[in-house]
Scaffold this motif. Structure first.
Motif, PDB file in Angstrom:
ATOM      1  N   UNK A  90       3.988  10.590  -3.113  1.00 48.61           N
ATOM      2  CA  UNK A  90       3.536  10.455  -1.496  1.00 48.61           C
ATOM      3  C   UNK A  90       4.465   9.841  -0.672  1.00 48.61           C
ATOM      4  N   UNK A  91       5.319   8.737  -1.028  1.00 53.35           N
ATOM      5  CA  UNK A  91       6.259   8.111  -0.237  1.00 53.35           C
ATOM      6  C   UNK A  91       7.324   9.150   0.107  1.00 53.35           C
ATOM      7  N   UNK A  92       7.707  10.027  -0.892  1.00 55.36           N
ATOM      8  CA  UNK A  92       9.087  10.753  -0.857  1.00 55.36           C
ATOM      9  C   UNK A  92       8.380  11.989  -0.188  1.00 55.36           C
ATOM     10  N   UNK A  93       7.095  12.486   0.141  1.00 56.33           N
ATOM     11  CA  UNK A  93       6.770  13.456   0.543  1.00 56.33           C
ATOM     12  C   UNK A  93       7.572  13.911   1.968  1.00 56.33           C
ATOM     13  N   UNK A 150       0.915  -1.097  -0.071  1.00 57.96           N
ATOM     14  CA  UNK A 150      -0.088  -0.054  -0.033  1.00 57.96           C
ATOM     15  C   UNK A 150       0.844   1.219  -0.009  1.00 57.96           C
ATOM     16  N   UNK A 151       0.443   2.345  -0.598  1.00 54.03           N
ATOM     17  CA  UNK A 151       1.101   3.613  -0.496  1.00 54.03           C
ATOM     18  C   UNK A 151       0.995   4.329   1.024  1.00 54.03           C
ATOM     19  N   UNK A 152       2.146   4.174   1.810  1.00 58.25           N
ATOM     20  CA  UNK A 152       1.831   4.726   3.124  1.00 58.25           C
ATOM     21  C   UNK A 152       1.487   6.366   2.947  1.00 58.25           C
ATOM     22  N   UNK A 153       1.273   6.770   4.218  1.00 59.30           N
ATOM     23  CA  UNK A 153       1.157   8.224   4.453  1.00 59.30           C
ATOM     24  C   UNK A 153      -0.213   8.701   3.796  1.00 59.30           C
ATOM     25  N   UNK A 154      -0.864   7.760   2.738  1.00 63.54           N
ATOM     26  CA  UNK A 154      -2.179   8.083   2.313  1.00 63.54           C
ATOM     27  C   UNK A 154      -3.265   7.352   3.092  1.00 63.54           C
ATOM     28  N   UNK A 161       4.954  -0.249  -3.505  1.00 63.74           N
ATOM     29  CA  UNK A 161       3.537   0.432  -4.136  1.00 63.74           C
ATOM     30  C   UNK A 161       3.649   0.691  -5.592  1.00 63.74           C
ATOM     31  N   UNK A 162       4.753   1.180  -6.032  1.00 65.65           N
ATOM     32  CA  UNK A 162       4.964   1.401  -7.402  1.00 65.65           C
ATOM     33  C   UNK A 162       4.599   0.006  -8.470  1.00 65.65           C
TER      34      UNK A 162
END
Lengths: 271, 266
Positions: free
Chosen positions: B187-190, A117-121, B166-167
């Motif tokens: 988002x991961x690099x944010x 999963x994409x973290x932080x979202x 995730x990609x």
């Protein structure tokens, strides 16, 4: 013997058992003679061939490094195979252009061992991402920009995995089992004809693992989704699959209906 | 019992000796002198005594110049961040397609970022003073270019370092490269983007003071005039104002960083 086995060309003849009446069923996925090596001569897949029929649940078992994950990734060209052909829902994707490949992938929900999963979202945004293959662009990037119908659709997918009340929770704040269920919801968002799951419960505790496998079973049987999953757990493979494929040192060594097998038959394929 | 240190080979030993010799030579080349340091002490004390008490005569004008300095830093940083993001995407290894055209974009953007980063901001300020004239606009442009070099490099590196899972998941779902970058990579690099951007603002605030010395706007020119006219009390006022500004930006940056990294859900 099933037609799907005729093309097998591996050096070691696999054990094949007459299938459970699936010989005439349409093949959702057909892999023929797939070979893949990494680095210098490290041959991981040595001409792997198998097929998965429509609405069938197939377990791919094998020890660490046997080539299970590589076989699944090569089947969807997430890793480019060196040789072999792949037919997905009647389309040959092994030499297909990127746009054809992307279109074909939208029909397959891929669930990974570490959920990815994409973290932080939020969980909701992660589920909305499942629609990117059908409709890309900013509207699918986040629940902030998504249309009302897309958000409702994603929420319905979360509802189906029992996590609608966690929709706005950040993905990196969910437990392992919850994360995997969100990953399944993301796959459901694709409205898939087939789900491919690479050791979906390997990183979960037994209870969470059981819940996730039950969820897979319920969803695939209720909605007629084909399921191909890999597992280390022999009993789980027997309990949840219609057919079992065993891979050993890059070769398929067993292809038989689950109801014809016992745990002892499968244990010999480890190691 | 193993040796505590491995005995170096002959080539390794020669390399160590040459390195040590170069360091010693560098001290000589840099004019390092303990005697000058000791003898400079009284001169420093004399200078400090002449700066006290700080002059409050031109406080309103100085405050206005200080605000202008911060405005240059803020606008330059914002423009720099906006421009550096697409450049960083092109410059990040493995993020774009493996084609001949994308390789040209990759090399070109890396070269541009390296150029912006390696040429000092003071040099950019001199260039922009010549091209757009004296004043804050030249300073803002210099800060923007410097920020592109700084953020471009770190944005690219942070995107290269994000977890690939995730990609891969979005690629498997049929997402395009662009969608994958915006949904999984950025988002991961944010957190790294936020940290780098706030550091860029702090750096730009310090730089914007110096840029004034070459006529690129802000409070720097006031400091130069005060020093040239030996008005050390006014100079001390300016130094203290700069100190407070930089301290405030660093403090607010630190609070903002923590707040943003704790983050709201999207």
């Amino acid at each position: 013997m099933s037609e799907a086995h005729d093309y097998f060309t591996g050096a070691q003849a696999p054990v094949m058992v007459p299938d459970a009446g699936l010989g005439s069923a349409r093949c959702d996925l057909t892999v023929k003679g797939m070979r893949k090596s990494f680095g210098k001569g490290q041959l991981i897949l040595k001409g792997v061939s198998f097929s998965v029929h429509q609405e069938e649940t197939v377990a791919l078992i094998g020890s660490n490094g046997a080539g299970k994950s590589t076989a699944l990734r090569c089947a969807l060209r997430l890793i480019e195979p060196d040789e072999g052909t792949v037919d997905l829902f009647g389309t040959t994707i092994s030499d297909a252009r990127q746009n054809v490949l992307r279109r074909s992938r939208t029909d397959v929900g891929f669930v990974f061992q570490k959920h990815n999963l994409v973290p932080r979202v939020s969980a909701l945004t992660n589920v909305i991402h499942g629609n990117l293959g059908r409709s890309g662009g900013p509207a699918g990037w986040s629940q902030l920009f998504a249309s009302r119908s897309l958000r409702q659709q994603a929420l319905a997918c979360l509802e189906r995995v029992g996590l609608s009340d966690h929709a706005m929770k950040r993905a990196d704040q969910l437990s392992g089992g919850q994360s995997q269920r969100v990953a399944i919801a993301r796959a459901l968002m694709q409205q898939p004809r087939m789900i491919v799951a690479d050791e979906p419960v390997a990183s979960l505790d037994p209870v969470a693992g059981q819940e996730v496998m039950d969820l897979f079973h319920r969803l695939t049987k209720e909605e007629g989704i084909t399921l191909l999953f890999t597992s280390h757990n022999v009993q789980q493979a027997l309990d949840y699959s219609d057919r079992i494929l065993a891979i050993k040192r890059g070769e398929i060594v067993l292809d038989a209906p689950s109801n014809s097998l016992k745990a002892e038959d499968l244990n010999e394929h480890y190691g | 019992m193993p040796d505590r240190f491995e005995r170096p080979g002959i080539l390794q030993f020669i390399a160590y000796v040459l390195l040590a010799a170069f360091v010693i030579w560098s001290f000589q080349g840099a004019g390092w002198s303990f005697s000058a340091l000791v003898s400079g002490g009284p001169a420093m004390a004399d200078f400090l005594s002449r700066t006290w008490p700080p002059s409050m005569d031109r406080l309103p004008q100085l405050s206005s110049a200080l605000v202008e300095t911060f405005q240059m830093a803020l606008v330059g940083t914002i423009i720099g961040i906006i421009v550096s993001l697409p450049l960083a995407i092109l410059a990040a290894k493995g993020l774009t397609k493996q084609s001949f055209v994308s390789r040209i974009f990759y090399s070109g953007s890396r070269l541009l970022i390296a150029l912006f980063r390696t040429v000092p901001d003071l040099v950019w300020a001199l260039v922009f003073v010549i091209t757009v004239g004296l004043g804050p606009f030249a300073g803002t442009l210099a800060i923007a270019v410097d920020t592109i070099g700084f953020c471009g490099r770190f944005f690219a590196e942070s995107m290269e370092d994000v977890e690939k899972g995730p990609s891969e998941a979005l690629t498997a779902a049929g997402a395009s490269k662009v969608d994958t970058i915006f949904c999984a990579v950025i988002p991961a690099a944010m957190p790294s983007f936020v940290t780098t951007s706030l550091f860029a603002l702090e750096k730009a605030t310090r730089s914007s003071v110096v840029l004034g010395l070459v006529g690129a706007g802000g409070i720097g020119i006031e400091l130069k005039v005060a020093m040239d006219f030996f008005d050390y009390q006014l100079a001390m006022t300016i130094i203290l104002m700069i100190f407070v500004l930089v301290l405030l930006v660093e403090r607010i940056g630190s609070i903002a960083r923590n707040r943003i990294l704790e983050g709201n859900t999207q």
